[in-house]
Design an enzyme around this catalytic site. Structure first.
Site, PDB file in Angstrom:
ATOM      1  N   LYS A  44     -15.274  25.417  14.302  1.00 11.55           N
ATOM      2  CA  LYS A  44     -15.770  25.069  15.644  1.00 11.55           C
ATOM      3  C   LYS A  44     -14.625  24.719  16.590  1.00 11.55           C
ATOM      4  O   LYS A  44     -14.827  24.252  17.710  1.00 11.55           O
ATOM      5  CB  LYS A  44     -16.724  23.866  15.564  1.00 11.55           C
ATOM      6  CG  LYS A  44     -18.021  24.117  14.852  1.00 11.55           C
ATOM      7  CD  LYS A  44     -19.086  23.084  15.207  1.00 11.55           C
ATOM      8  CE  LYS A  44     -18.772  21.702  14.760  1.00 11.55           C
ATOM      9  NZ  LYS A  44     -19.898  20.758  14.984  1.00 11.55           N
ATOM     10  N   LYS A  46     -12.732  22.210  16.399  1.00  9.44           N
ATOM     11  CA  LYS A  46     -12.752  20.761  16.648  1.00  9.44           C
ATOM     12  C   LYS A  46     -11.916  20.084  15.573  1.00  9.44           C
ATOM     13  O   LYS A  46     -11.975  20.448  14.414  1.00  9.44           O
ATOM     14  CB  LYS A  46     -14.195  20.219  16.536  1.00  9.44           C
ATOM     15  CG  LYS A  46     -15.008  20.324  17.803  1.00  9.44           C
ATOM     16  CD  LYS A  46     -16.301  19.491  17.658  1.00  9.44           C
ATOM     17  CE  LYS A  46     -16.857  19.131  19.012  1.00  9.44           C
ATOM     18  NZ  LYS A  46     -18.041  18.264  18.937  1.00  9.44           N
TER      19      LYS A  46
HETATM   20  N1  C2G Z   1     -24.644  14.333  22.309  1.00 13.38           N
HETATM   21  C1  C2G Z   1     -25.390  13.752  23.323  1.00 13.38           C
HETATM   22  N2  C2G Z   1     -24.765  13.120  24.337  1.00 13.38           N
HETATM   23  C2  C2G Z   1     -23.407  13.034  24.367  1.00 13.38           C
HETATM   24  C3  C2G Z   1     -22.643  13.616  23.335  1.00 13.38           C
HETATM   25  C4  C2G Z   1     -23.290  14.261  22.300  1.00 13.38           C
HETATM   26  O1  C2G Z   1     -26.644  13.811  23.309  1.00 13.38           O
HETATM   27  N3  C2G Z   1     -22.811  12.380  25.411  1.00 13.38           N
HETATM   28  C5  C2G Z   1     -25.363  15.031  21.226  1.00 13.38           C
HETATM   29  C6  C2G Z   1     -25.019  16.515  21.136  1.00 13.38           C
HETATM   30  O2  C2G Z   1     -25.811  17.270  22.061  1.00 13.38           O
HETATM   31  C7  C2G Z   1     -25.368  16.830  19.685  1.00 13.38           C
HETATM   32  C8  C2G Z   1     -25.041  15.500  18.961  1.00 13.38           C
HETATM   33  O3  C2G Z   1     -24.973  14.474  19.980  1.00 13.38           O
HETATM   34  O4  C2G Z   1     -26.774  17.096  19.556  1.00 13.38           O
HETATM   35  C9  C2G Z   1     -23.729  15.549  18.215  1.00 13.38           C
HETATM   36  O5  C2G Z   1     -22.724  15.921  19.129  1.00 13.38           O
HETATM   37  P1  C2G Z   1     -21.355  16.561  18.538  1.00 13.38           P
HETATM   38  O6  C2G Z   1     -20.877  15.713  17.423  1.00 13.38           O
HETATM   39  O7  C2G Z   1     -20.476  16.878  19.690  1.00 13.38           O
HETATM   40  O8  C2G Z   1     -21.937  17.887  17.881  1.00 13.38           O
HETATM   41  P2  C2G Z   1     -21.464  19.398  18.168  1.00 13.38           P
HETATM   42  O9  C2G Z   1     -20.003  19.515  18.060  1.00 13.38           O
HETATM   43  O10 C2G Z   1     -22.156  19.814  19.403  1.00 13.38           O
HETATM   44  O11 C2G Z   1     -22.051  20.136  16.860  1.00 13.38           O
HETATM   45  O12 C2G Z   1     -24.439  23.402  14.457  1.00 13.38           O
HETATM   46  C10 C2G Z   1     -24.437  22.558  15.591  1.00 13.38           C
HETATM   47  C11 C2G Z   1     -23.119  21.867  15.743  1.00 13.38           C
HETATM   48  O13 C2G Z   1     -22.695  21.261  14.532  1.00 13.38           O
HETATM   49  C12 C2G Z   1     -23.235  20.827  16.846  1.00 13.38           C
END
Ligand code: C2G
Length: 131
Positions: A44, A46
């Site tokens: 990803k 990340k």
């Molecule tokens: N999130 C949120 N508000 C934020 C930051 C994150 O609602 N200010 C939510 C994201 O939309 C996600 C969850 O928290 O549903 C986790 O965010 P991340 O750890 O950034 O996940 P991500 O990298 O988007 O991974 O297969 C799907 C991926 O693994 C999603």
């Protein structure tokens, strides 16, 4: 017993994550979080501050989370929904539409993201303060 599943990296846990987990849990009775492994994070593009095991331990301490499983790839969601008998798949709406293929297997809900907070922002702030 309504089972909810969601996916993410959940690095440097913050109130935006908690807000998502709280609302996801409120949609059912049991919340499964598929947590991105360090290897999948690399896919990803990340880089987590905390390792998978550390992020897993932190999530398991969250009152809204009932089970943490590894997210190893993009392709496992359909199998996970079946294997864990998930009734509802939830993600923040930055993913809106991206997982609609799961509608054949479960309810798909995208929740509004919490504005103005992110792990990246927090890490940048701490870096520039040399904390
Ligand atoms: N999130 C949120 N508000 C934020 C930051 C994150 O609602 N200010 C939510 C994201 O939309 C996600 C969850 O928290 O549903 C986790 O965010 P991340 O750890 O950034 O996940 P991500 O990298 O988007 O991974 O297969 C799907 C991926 O693994 C999603």
């Amino acid at each position: 017993m309504k089972r909810v599943i969601t996916y993410g990296t959940y690095d440097v846990l913050h109130y935006g994550h908690i807000n998502l987990l709280k609302r996801a849990k409120a949609l059912g009775d049991y919340l499964i979080v598929a947590l991105s492994t360090d290897e999948f994070n690399a896919i990803k593009h990340k880089k987590s501050y905390y390792t998978y095991e550390q992020r897993k331990m932190i999530l398991e301490a969250c009152r809204y989370v009932d089970l943490v499983i590894p997210e190893n790839n993009w392709e496992q969601k359909t199998e996970d929904v079946r294997k864990y008998q998930a009734d509802i798949f939830v993600m923040g709406d930055d993913w809106k539409g991206k997982f609609d293929f799961l509608k054949d297997y479960c309810e798909v809900i995208y929740l509004p993201r919490t504005p103005d907070v992110s792990s990246t922002q927090t890490k940048e702030y701490l870096n520039c303060r040399n904390l």
